[in-house]
Design a protein around this motif. Sequence first.
Motif, mmCIF file in Angstrom:
data_model
loop_
_atom_site.group_PDB
_atom_site.id
_atom_site.type_symbol
_atom_site.label_atom_id
_atom_site.label_comp_id
_atom_site.label_asym_id
_atom_site.label_seq_id
_atom_site.Cartn_x
_atom_site.Cartn_y
_atom_site.Cartn_z
ATOM 1 N N THR A 44 -13.151 112.559 -8.776
ATOM 2 C CA THR A 44 -13.621 112.555 -10.155
ATOM 3 C C THR A 44 -15.009 111.922 -10.179
ATOM 4 O OG1 THR A 44 -12.545 110.435 -10.585
ATOM 5 C CG2 THR A 44 -11.270 112.420 -11.013
ATOM 6 N N SER A 45 -15.424 111.474 -11.302
ATOM 7 C CA SER A 45 -16.747 110.879 -11.415
ATOM 8 C C SER A 45 -16.727 109.409 -10.991
ATOM 9 C CB SER A 45 -17.261 110.998 -12.850
ATOM 10 O OG SER A 45 -18.526 110.409 -12.991
ATOM 11 N N LYS A 46 -17.588 109.082 -10.041
ATOM 12 C CA LYS A 46 -17.806 107.698 -9.622
ATOM 13 C C LYS A 46 -16.557 106.977 -9.121
ATOM 14 C CE LYS A 46 -22.225 107.709 -10.485
ATOM 15 N NZ LYS A 46 -23.218 107.630 -9.405
ATOM 16 N N GLU A 47 -15.960 107.513 -8.053
ATOM 17 C CA GLU A 47 -14.849 106.814 -7.409
ATOM 18 C C GLU A 47 -15.380 105.535 -6.745
ATOM 19 O OE1 GLU A 47 -11.952 107.937 -7.793
ATOM 20 O OE2 GLU A 47 -11.890 110.118 -7.745
ATOM 21 N N PRO A 48 -14.634 104.424 -6.808
ATOM 22 C CA PRO A 48 -15.060 103.200 -6.129
ATOM 23 C C PRO A 48 -15.043 103.402 -4.610
ATOM 24 C CG PRO A 48 -13.389 102.742 -7.786
ATOM 25 C CD PRO A 48 -13.408 104.226 -7.586
ATOM 26 N N SER A 92 -26.842 117.584 -3.812
ATOM 27 C CA SER A 92 -26.093 118.514 -4.666
ATOM 28 C C SER A 92 -25.158 119.420 -3.874
ATOM 29 C CB SER A 92 -27.054 119.369 -5.496
ATOM 30 O OG SER A 92 -27.902 120.138 -4.654
ATOM 31 N N LYS A 93 -25.339 119.508 -2.559
ATOM 32 C CA LYS A 93 -24.482 120.343 -1.721
ATOM 33 C C LYS A 93 -23.279 119.575 -1.172
ATOM 34 C CE LYS A 93 -28.342 123.280 -0.237
ATOM 35 N NZ LYS A 93 -29.115 123.804 0.931
ATOM 36 N N SER A 94 -23.259 118.291 -1.394
ATOM 37 C CA SER A 94 -22.190 117.450 -0.848
ATOM 38 C C SER A 94 -20.992 117.409 -1.778
ATOM 39 C CB SER A 94 -22.704 116.025 -0.626
ATOM 40 O OG SER A 94 -21.635 115.145 -0.298
ATOM 41 N N ARG A 95 -19.788 117.313 -1.210
ATOM 42 C CA ARG A 95 -18.566 117.157 -2.011
ATOM 43 C C ARG A 95 -18.550 115.818 -2.735
ATOM 44 N NH1 ARG A 95 -18.147 116.076 3.082
ATOM 45 N NH2 ARG A 95 -16.679 114.617 4.051
ATOM 46 N N PHE A 96 -19.420 114.899 -2.307
ATOM 47 C CA PHE A 96 -19.479 113.577 -2.927
ATOM 48 C C PHE A 96 -20.585 113.471 -3.982
ATOM 49 C CE2 PHE A 96 -17.759 112.653 1.394
ATOM 50 C CZ PHE A 96 -16.515 112.186 1.009
ATOM 51 N N TYR A 97 -21.252 114.551 -4.267
ATOM 52 C CA TYR A 97 -22.377 114.546 -5.205
ATOM 53 C C TYR A 97 -21.968 113.958 -6.559
ATOM 54 C CZ TYR A 97 -26.242 116.408 -8.068
ATOM 55 O OH TYR A 97 -27.312 116.558 -8.911
ATOM 56 N N LYS A 98 -22.585 112.845 -6.892
ATOM 57 C CA LYS A 98 -22.327 112.135 -8.159
ATOM 58 C C LYS A 98 -20.858 111.748 -8.337
ATOM 59 C CE LYS A 98 -26.195 114.180 -10.725
ATOM 60 N NZ LYS A 98 -26.607 114.914 -11.956
ATOM 61 N N LYS A 99 -20.116 111.619 -7.236
ATOM 62 C CA LYS A 99 -18.676 111.362 -7.336
ATOM 63 C C LYS A 99 -18.245 109.989 -6.808
ATOM 64 C CE LYS A 99 -17.542 115.366 -9.098
ATOM 65 N NZ LYS A 99 -16.837 116.386 -8.321
ATOM 66 N N VAL A 100 -19.177 109.208 -6.254
ATOM 67 C CA VAL A 100 -18.816 107.913 -5.665
ATOM 68 C C VAL A 100 -19.819 106.852 -6.121
ATOM 69 C CG1 VAL A 100 -18.437 106.613 -3.527
ATOM 70 C CG2 VAL A 100 -17.829 109.039 -3.637
ATOM 71 N N ASP A 101 -19.310 105.673 -6.457
ATOM 72 C CA ASP A 101 -20.157 104.558 -6.865
ATOM 73 C C ASP A 101 -20.572 103.760 -5.629
ATOM 74 O OD1 ASP A 101 -21.427 102.399 -7.973
ATOM 75 O OD2 ASP A 101 -19.725 101.698 -9.162
ATOM 76 N N THR A 102 -21.852 103.805 -5.298
ATOM 77 C CA THR A 102 -22.350 103.074 -4.129
ATOM 78 C C THR A 102 -23.084 101.799 -4.518
ATOM 79 O OG1 THR A 102 -24.391 104.385 -4.121
ATOM 80 C CG2 THR A 102 -22.554 105.171 -2.749
#
Length: 332
Positions: A76-80, A178-188
């Motif tokens: 989802t959006s911004k997984e820890p 934008s090509k990554s499965r993690f695009y905008k999906k993980v909080d770093t």
Amino acid sequence: MRVQHSFKWVRVAGLGLCVVSAAYVTSIAAEETKTEKVRTVNYTQKGNPPTGPNPVVIEHDQGLATHTIYRPAKLTSKEPLLVWGEGGCAKNGLTFPEYISEIASHGYVVLADGPPVENTGGRGGAKGPGGPGGPGAAKGGPGAGAAKGKGPAGNGTMVNGAALTAAIDWMEKEVKDSKSRFYKKVDTTHVAAMGMSCGGLMSYGASADPRIATVGIWNSGLFEKDPKILNGIHSSVIVITGGDSDIAHDNGKSDFEAMPPRVPIFYGVYPSVGHGGTYNQDNGGPFGQVAVAWLNWQLKGDKSAKGKGYFVGDKCTLCSDSNWQVQTRSLR
């Protein structure tokens, strides 16, 4: 709403370190990867399925070939994010698969140090760190060569935290691609650095990084008090050890006592286990439960009984659990 897990149930007998004569084996749900550089690791998990609502995928990505990735199947959006160092500084991301899968099932992306090295014998991942000798075990006793009472094994070139911060660096690039499965999906920007035994020292090595929001020291502790490390800690800290038989017991206690008063810290001792902890029990056992609750509080801001209430307050879960001995300081 709880997501239905896809598990294949198989009955097997005489599993490794299990006391019972038979156990259920679950097969972690896998997801087809769309790029050749990413391989799904079809690890067969022992015991009950993870308790979180998310099916778990274990991956080996050639872009981060030095690590193993555990993550929710649907991001989802911004997984820890949690970066994890192994016992004995073992370069095997399958050292504690039950424990780490439990964490991932609750909505966390975990980058575990070491590629996935599957082990055909015994419960848990790697021989040595995950085997009968306990995490960090070497021939001749626990602690990967450390003398009894001196603390967990460590190698100066391995415990500086570089492997953990490098994993965060990699993920930072992925979330911007934008090509990554993690695009905008993980909080770093608010990351947990944790590890067991030698991996705990790795976490200390990464603790000064401004992206670190909490540090987890599991069956570990500093050999000698290091002012540079202690003064550089800017986040909360959790220290968990076994009882007196844990080679790192005294080190963990000493770290709690030496931690600067400004640092919010939780210190827990589980006296019934030694250096091996409960990582290889179903879903990581009590240590898995504590890890999830701590991350829920520190990375998700959960102030319920499943987060903050597990550690502080009049009805603190661990405070009233006779299986634990706990102390806190500056936790609010």
